[in-house]
Enzyme design. Sequence first.
Site, mmCIF file in Angstrom:
data_model
loop_
_atom_site.group_PDB
_atom_site.id
_atom_site.type_symbol
_atom_site.label_atom_id
_atom_site.label_comp_id
_atom_site.label_asym_id
_atom_site.label_seq_id
_atom_site.Cartn_x
_atom_site.Cartn_y
_atom_site.Cartn_z
ATOM 1 N N TYR A 429 0.811 -1.218 0.000
ATOM 2 C CA TYR A 429 0.000 0.000 0.000
ATOM 3 C C TYR A 429 0.850 1.277 0.000
ATOM 4 C CZ TYR A 429 -4.713 -1.849 1.177
ATOM 5 O OH TYR A 429 -5.952 -2.447 1.163
ATOM 6 N N GLU A 430 0.311 2.317 -0.646
ATOM 7 C CA GLU A 430 0.818 3.697 -0.553
ATOM 8 C C GLU A 430 2.299 3.814 -0.871
ATOM 9 O OE1 GLU A 430 -1.535 5.630 -0.462
ATOM 10 O OE2 GLU A 430 -2.999 4.168 0.220
ATOM 11 N N GLY A 431 2.743 3.111 -1.896
ATOM 12 C CA GLY A 431 4.160 3.063 -2.221
ATOM 13 C C GLY A 431 4.780 1.891 -1.487
#
Length: 573
Positions: A429-431
């Site tokens: 997630y999220e990078g």
Amino acid sequence: MPFRAPVTDFQFLFDHVVDFAQITATERFADADNDTRDAILSEAGKMVEEVMAPLQRAGDLEGAVLENGIVRTTPGYGDAYKQIAEGGWISMSALPENGGMGLPISLTAAVNEMMGAGCLSLQLNPLMTQGQIEALEHHASDEVKSMFLSKLVSGEWSGTMNLTEPAAGSDVGALRSKAERNEDGTYSVTGQKIYITWGDNDFTENVSHLVLARLPEGGSGTKGISLFLVPKLLPDENGDYVVPNSLKVVSLEHKLGIHGSPTAVMQYDGAKGWLVGQEHGGMKAMFTMMNNARLGVGGQGVGVAEAAYQHALAYAMERTQGRSMIEGGTGTIMDHADVRRMLTGMKADIFAARAIEMACAVALDMGTATGAKEWNARAAFLTPISKAFGTDVGIKVSEDGVQVHGGMGFIEETGAAQFSRDVRITAIYEGTNGIQAMDLVARKLMDGGDAAYAILDEIEDCAEKVRESMADLAEPLWQATETLREATEWMVAQGDLNDRFAGSVPFLRGFARVLGGYYHLRAAIAEGGEGPRSKLAKFYIKRLLPEHAGVLAHAMEGAGDLYALSPEELGAA
């Protein structure tokens, strides 16, 4: 064993380790005194224990489904979400002028972590909404704020983040979604987005999608991308949001875990939306939401680790197996040295990761309250460490939780495996955590290492003060910090970014290990060197901190040997 919210652990961290008092000493957060703080933590913990935790297993067994174009969520999720929204848990840090409480992000992070521990699949929904609220507060026009913010803050509507496309994952700049201007000042958005967390549900009145797309004259790469707010339902002539927009859920992904969270493929066909921020400046606005989510996702990793640890501990205290090797043993597997090694390591790493998470949140609050560059730089530096280490700990602790259960951990009925399956996504997630590490050694060291060195100086100053009275803890930490300083200097000196990138993941790991030792030392100091937290600190510093030497040696090897084997040689039998 029912889940127990770690309220007292947060109170201890705030009082003795990450210095929450400096936040309440500011004018911005003066109302968040200790009584208010503790009442909020206690009420949140009670809600998580009674409302969310009982849904953890249900979401795994009866996940979200798409039926005739309608998303059906796990039974009980709708009622639980309503209690979350009505309790104000979504809007804790939202600005008061928008209907929020204006509380420090530190408190929101603590509550979010507990919620993630209770039921990660459900907690993902308010986390996305919180990030959208922050993005709108910072970047949206007054018109857009008036249309959307109050509904998001109240929880009547939920929010999502639409970045990824089939041909544009981590390389967001490769996206193909398009936007065109309408005569009324709105925009028409067309394209497909994938992996959209909580892309739809059956319990909020509307779903507000933040969507990245490119205007006709938008240049290639990320600099030509704009951000649009595209709701599921549009307003009619009376201002009631009842008119379907030109978007739909194409399908829901079949996932390893978090089955209760509908991960959608979204299709936009000329869907009406409103610009957020400046044209061609969408990434700046979206990064506000992403950075909010990165701290939150790190906290999710820690939260699931907490739940997995409690689950494993309860099993170990009941499971009889083998002959006890200690005098006065319980007769359970708690008597076995290797089980103790796993459980103590789980607890020690949870404390370290939680302390890093809370220290990052405190820095964010101090940056908000004071505007000081030093606090903002510290928060920026700690964010990738908090996200990556928190989720790595979640994965490792959940894995060890399965191991503590032995063969029963591989049996789904015990619920141990669910923690491991659910938390695995958080490192993506999220990078991904690799991207977090690359950000740490590149963008976060663009200051020549100033933010990093400030943290290292702080650690060594603390160790120096107790170098004689607590030598068995302070001396190893001081030496480890010096090794980390050398590795940081090496990173800063590398002109070839690929040499930094080659060692970025072990460098982040080493930095997290030393930070964990620092916060354990502070806990031991607060306890006077005697007591359970001091015992845990000794375990961490003696057994886990030494990992820093190996990973930092790895970090300084450069990129050359990574390319020594050709692709053909890598594939050779």
